[in-house]
Design a protein around this motif. Structure first.
Motif, short mmCIF file in Angstrom:
data_model
loop_
_atom_site.label_atom_id
_atom_site.label_comp_id
_atom_site.label_asym_id
_atom_site.label_seq_id
_atom_site.Cartn_x
_atom_site.Cartn_y
_atom_site.Cartn_z
N LEU A 103 67.07 -33.77 63.18
CA LEU A 103 65.76 -33.22 63.54
C LEU A 103 65.58 -31.85 62.89
O LEU A 103 66.38 -30.94 63.10
CB LEU A 103 65.65 -33.07 65.06
CG LEU A 103 64.40 -32.34 65.59
CD1 LEU A 103 63.14 -33.14 65.28
CD2 LEU A 103 64.52 -32.08 67.09
N SER A 104 64.53 -31.71 62.09
CA SER A 104 64.17 -30.42 61.51
C SER A 104 63.14 -29.76 62.43
O SER A 104 62.11 -30.36 62.73
CB SER A 104 63.58 -30.58 60.11
OG SER A 104 63.08 -29.36 59.63
N VAL A 105 63.41 -28.53 62.85
CA VAL A 105 62.51 -27.88 63.80
C VAL A 105 61.59 -26.84 63.15
O VAL A 105 60.78 -26.23 63.84
CB VAL A 105 63.31 -27.21 64.95
CG1 VAL A 105 64.09 -28.26 65.72
CG2 VAL A 105 64.23 -26.12 64.43
N ALA A 106 61.72 -26.66 61.83
CA ALA A 106 60.89 -25.66 61.14
C ALA A 106 60.04 -26.32 60.06
O ALA A 106 59.90 -25.80 58.96
CB ALA A 106 61.76 -24.55 60.55
N GLY A 107 59.49 -27.48 60.39
CA GLY A 107 58.65 -28.17 59.43
C GLY A 107 59.45 -28.86 58.35
O GLY A 107 60.63 -29.19 58.52
N ALA A 108 58.81 -29.08 57.21
CA ALA A 108 59.45 -29.81 56.11
C ALA A 108 60.62 -29.02 55.53
O ALA A 108 60.58 -27.79 55.49
CB ALA A 108 58.42 -30.09 55.02
N PRO A 109 61.66 -29.71 55.07
CA PRO A 109 62.81 -29.02 54.49
C PRO A 109 62.51 -28.53 53.08
O PRO A 109 61.49 -28.89 52.48
CB PRO A 109 63.88 -30.10 54.47
CG PRO A 109 63.10 -31.37 54.28
CD PRO A 109 61.83 -31.17 55.06
N TYR A 110 63.40 -27.74 52.53
CA TYR A 110 63.33 -27.29 51.15
C TYR A 110 63.33 -28.49 50.21
O TYR A 110 63.95 -29.52 50.50
CB TYR A 110 64.53 -26.37 50.87
CG TYR A 110 64.48 -25.65 49.55
CD1 TYR A 110 63.50 -24.70 49.29
CD2 TYR A 110 65.44 -25.89 48.56
CE1 TYR A 110 63.47 -24.02 48.08
CE2 TYR A 110 65.41 -25.22 47.35
CZ TYR A 110 64.42 -24.29 47.12
OH TYR A 110 64.39 -23.61 45.92
N ASP A 111 62.64 -28.39 49.10
CA ASP A 111 62.44 -29.51 48.18
C ASP A 111 63.73 -30.25 47.84
O ASP A 111 63.77 -31.48 47.82
CB ASP A 111 61.81 -29.02 46.87
CG ASP A 111 60.34 -28.64 47.03
OD1 ASP A 111 59.97 -28.17 48.12
OD2 ASP A 111 59.58 -28.81 46.07
N THR A 112 64.81 -29.53 47.56
CA THR A 112 66.03 -30.17 47.09
C THR A 112 66.74 -30.97 48.17
O THR A 112 67.65 -31.75 47.87
CB THR A 112 67.02 -29.12 46.53
OG1 THR A 112 67.33 -28.17 47.56
CG2 THR A 112 66.43 -28.41 45.33
#
Length: 409
Positions: A103-112
């Motif tokens: 679960l990511s809690v800060a929106g979308a992850p970094y592109d890579t």
């Protein structure tokens, strides 16, 4: 007002801020020195071993020093990590198992990380390919953590919560250590067994505590960013709870080998020296960030963070509004870099990124964003991200020229 006058005005306006940064550098350096003293670091720790890398005393002591500085139980600091993304992937693959949820809690992850997770790309051995599901909590319209949603976000199969400390390539505030501590509190309140992992890239030594010192179970980052002090040639680190660090180490090497293998290729001295230099280098980068924010805010461009705002990483974003201005800005930064000043940055694809990037990176370590650099994806709203800086005066010189280049575009 020309660029030179504007930069000079910014220097005067920021004098008190610069003094505050120096005071924080002193505190962070104190904890580095304490760890070196506590572990009796000496010149004999600079020697490395060959082959399997067994019984490398310098590597073993560096791991313990790093862990103490970061407020963690254990750490692995390895030149075998290709990048921060590699270190993060090793941590995620090491800890997660089929059927788990990330679960990511800060929106979308970094592109890579998109291809690591399985959001983009197929049949590359992503987490999704191994039966690990992914969910993310969107940020609020102001780009903040949705604290209300977070309070009830943890499901029974949510094995790990990932927290990206830096804004990455998004227009949101980077997370403070207090924010991270609050996230950990909310997660553990719902399920004390859910792990909290922090992508700590660009955040080391920016504040006086690190995520593992405020309850994060695990974190990872790159040595060609903050903790390498601009002199480490390659590598990354993972720090946190001892059993989790070892699980990640087994992903890097192999089960049964874990953290006990890996030659250091005579890099121990640079690893120790880079870590010692890190607080000072981060302080200089923060000064350069403040200078950039002040100048471009005066010119009427959107900046993130805004002038005088507390720094939470070593990234300063400028919304330039057009691809032409992005390219002109990066071209000028490249021209005022010590290495490759004759090169002309052009947009191009890069492995792991969705959009074409334009990059200015005239650095001594290829790809080092602890040295002054600038880049950004060529997509609306055309934001350039400035990172790092060995000394703020270099940033000042480059900014003077960049202002002229932007005005003529």
């Amino acid at each position: 007002m020309d660029g030179s006058t504007l930069v000079k005005q910014a220097e005067q306006a920021l004098s008190e801020t610069f003094s505050e940064i120096d005071a924080q550098v002193k505190k962070n350096l104190h904890r580095v020195l304490s760890a070196y003293r506590n572990h009796r670091v000496g010149v004999h720790h600079f020697a490395g071993v060959t082959g399997y890398g067994h019984d490398d005393l310098g590597r073993e002591v560096l791991d313990r020093v790093f862990a103490e500085i970061m407020g963690a139980d254990a750490a692995i600091v390895r030149v075998q990590f290709v990048s921060g993304t590699h270190a993060i992937a090793a941590a995620l693959y090491g800890v997660l198992r089929p059927g788990d949820e990330l679960l990511s809690v800060a929106g979308a992850p970094y592109d890579t990380l998109e291809e690591v997770i399985g959001i983009r790309g197929t049949q590359q051995g992503s987490l999704r390919d191994f039966g690990i599901s992914y969910r993310q909590l969107e940020l609020t319209s102001e780009g903040m953590i949705d604290w209300h949603a977070l309070k009830s976000a943890i499901q029974p199969h949510t094995r790990l919560v990932t927290i990206q400390r830096s804004c990455g390539y998004s227009w949101r505030p980077s997370l403070s250590i207090d924010d991270i501590e609050k996230i950990v509190f909310y997660v553990k309140q719902q399920n004390p067994h859910t792990l909290c992992f922090v992508d700590n890239c660009y955040g080391e030594f920016v504040e006086q505590r690190e995520p593992t010192a405020v309850g994060a179970d695990l974190m990872a980052g790159s040595l060609i960013k903050n903790p390498g002090g601009t002199i480490v040639s390659a590598g990354g680190y993972i720090a946190g709870r001892a059993d989790l660090v070892e699980m990640a180490a087994c992903r890097l090497t192999a089960p049964g080998v874990g953290s006990f293998g890996g030659a250091t290729f005579n890099q121990n001295r640079l690893l120790f020296q880079g870590l010692f230099l890190s607080p000072q280098m981060v302080g200089e980068a923060k000064k350069g960030n403040h200078l950039t924010a002040y100048v471009f805010d005066q010119l009427g461009y959107g900046v993130n963070p805004v002038p005088f705002a507390p720094r939470r990483d070593v990234i300063q974003a400028i919304q330039l509004g057009s691809p032409e201005k992005m390219i002109a800005f990066c071209r000028t930064i490249q021209q005022y870099s010590p290495i490759g000043s004759y090169l002309d940055p052009v947009p191009a694809e890069m492995p792991g990124y969705e959009s074409e990037l334009v990059m200015a990176g005239g650095t001594f370590i290829d790809g080092s964003t602890s040295e002054f650099s600038a880049d950004g994806p060529l997509r609306e709203p055309y934001v350039v991200f400035c990172q790092g800086g060995t000394h703020w005066t270099h940033v000042a010189i480059a900014l003077e020229a960049a202002i002229a280049a932007i005005r003529s575009t």
